[in-house]
Design an enzyme around this catalytic site. Structure first.
Site, PDB file in Angstrom:
ATOM      1  N   ASP A  38     -36.216   0.171 -31.291  1.00 23.88           N
ATOM      2  CA  ASP A  38     -34.841   0.683 -31.519  1.00 23.88           C
ATOM      3  C   ASP A  38     -34.512   0.425 -32.966  1.00 23.88           C
ATOM      4  O   ASP A  38     -34.759  -0.721 -33.413  1.00 23.88           O
ATOM      5  CB  ASP A  38     -33.768   0.480 -30.739  1.00 23.88           C
ATOM      6  N   ASN A  93     -39.965   8.757 -28.131  1.00 20.54           N
ATOM      7  CA  ASN A  93     -38.571   9.284 -27.813  1.00 20.54           C
ATOM      8  C   ASN A  93     -37.427   9.384 -28.651  1.00 20.54           C
ATOM      9  O   ASN A  93     -36.382   9.994 -28.641  1.00 20.54           O
ATOM     10  CB  ASN A  93     -38.193   8.528 -26.625  1.00 20.54           C
ATOM     11  N   TYR A 170     -32.135  20.324 -35.687  1.00 24.30           N
ATOM     12  CA  TYR A 170     -32.604  19.758 -34.511  1.00 24.30           C
ATOM     13  C   TYR A 170     -33.667  20.562 -33.798  1.00 24.30           C
ATOM     14  O   TYR A 170     -34.548  20.310 -33.420  1.00 24.30           O
ATOM     15  CB  TYR A 170     -31.383  19.306 -33.539  1.00 24.30           C
TER      16      TYR A 170
END
Length: 285
Positions: A38, A93, A170
């Protein structure tokens, strides 16, 4: 009883929140050693601590990475190989949904470029280095481990049907993820590397709730959902677990939709109460 990912090694990007958080917890519960990636290292470390209390028999590492940077992604994959000797599951992800992302007239170029850099190029880097690693996975029949692996790329229902609330960069980035996933799946199928897209519907995660920051925007999404509610991140984690496990051994190149029926809906019932999520879903956010 062995877990569904027993002895396997998984890497999850965007592991500090939302789908990545829930998937990391679930993968560990099912026996995988997990590398949590992350850009917010503290968030990833918090997940490590949480997993340690629930799944003490697996090893979990946290590392900071900006997936838009090739060197960061390579370093994360190298960490998995150096620590565990293999990589069986790569869950690409991590992604953004910028609040300034709008329609073709209003979206600024730097918002478009930033979104593509993270959501599309970041997935490319993840696939590239996972494929390199999975080609070298040693086979261990006793532990049920083989060359190859499973790559899961988070796309979105908007890549299949467009978004009612404009978010052009997006949507375009996730469409690119779908197309790239299909091609990579065909190219690498005979190497034992399965590559699938996970297409979430609208979820009750910080990523979407921060974007749908008014009741009007939220209702604009909900009116299209047959179930009348936003999904939970753990519901997507369960789908990711299926794609990560050997249960999906004959599944590659798919757009796996987990969207509450949204992409199949023409009209939805009005005035009926929404069904709540199953009580077994324990949200941890």
């Amino acid at each position: 009883m062995p877990g569904r990912l027993q002895n396997k090694v998984a890497l999850v990007t965007g592991a500090g929140s939302g789908i990545g958080l829930e998937s990391s917890i679930l993968f560990a519960q099912e026996g995988a050693n997990v590398v949590l990636v992350d850009i917010n290292l503290e968030a990833a470390q918090n997940v490590v601590a949480l997993i340690a209390t629930r799944s003490p028999n697996v090893k979990v590492l946290a590392t900071k990475a900006d997936v838009s940077k090739e060197a960061d992604v390579k370093a994360a994959v190298d960490l998995a190989i150096n620590e565990f000797g293999r990589l069986d599951v790569m869950f690409n992800n991590a992604g953004i949904m910028h609040p300034a992302d709008d329609n073709a007239l209003n979206t600024e170029e730097h918002i478009w470029d930033l979104t593509m850099q993270i959501n599309l190029k970041g997935v490319w880097w993840g696939c590239k280095y996972a494929i390199i690693a999975m080609r070298e996975n040693p086979t261990d029949e006793a532990k049920g481990l083989h060359r190859g692996g499973s790559i899961i790329n988070t796309a979105s229902f908007v890549a299949l049907m467009g978004a009612a609330t404009p978010q052009l960069a997006y949507t375009a980035s996730k469409g690119g993820v779908l197309a790239m996933t299909r091609e990579l799946a065909m190219v690498h199928a005979r190497e034992g590397i399965r590559i699938n897209s996970l297409c979430p519907g609208p979820l009750k995660t910080p990523l979407l709730m921060d974007f749908l920051d008014t009741e009007e925007k939220r209702q604009r999404r909900l009116v299209h959902l047959p179930m009348g509610r936003f999904g939970e991140a753990v519901e997507l984690a369960n789908a990711a677990l299926y794609l990560a496990s050997d249960e999906s051994s004959y599944v590659t190149g798919t757009d796996f939709k987990v969207d509450g029926g949204l992409s199949s809906a023409y009209v939805t019932a009005v005035g009926e109460p929404a069904l709540p999520p199953p009580t077994s879903l324990a949200t941890r956010q």
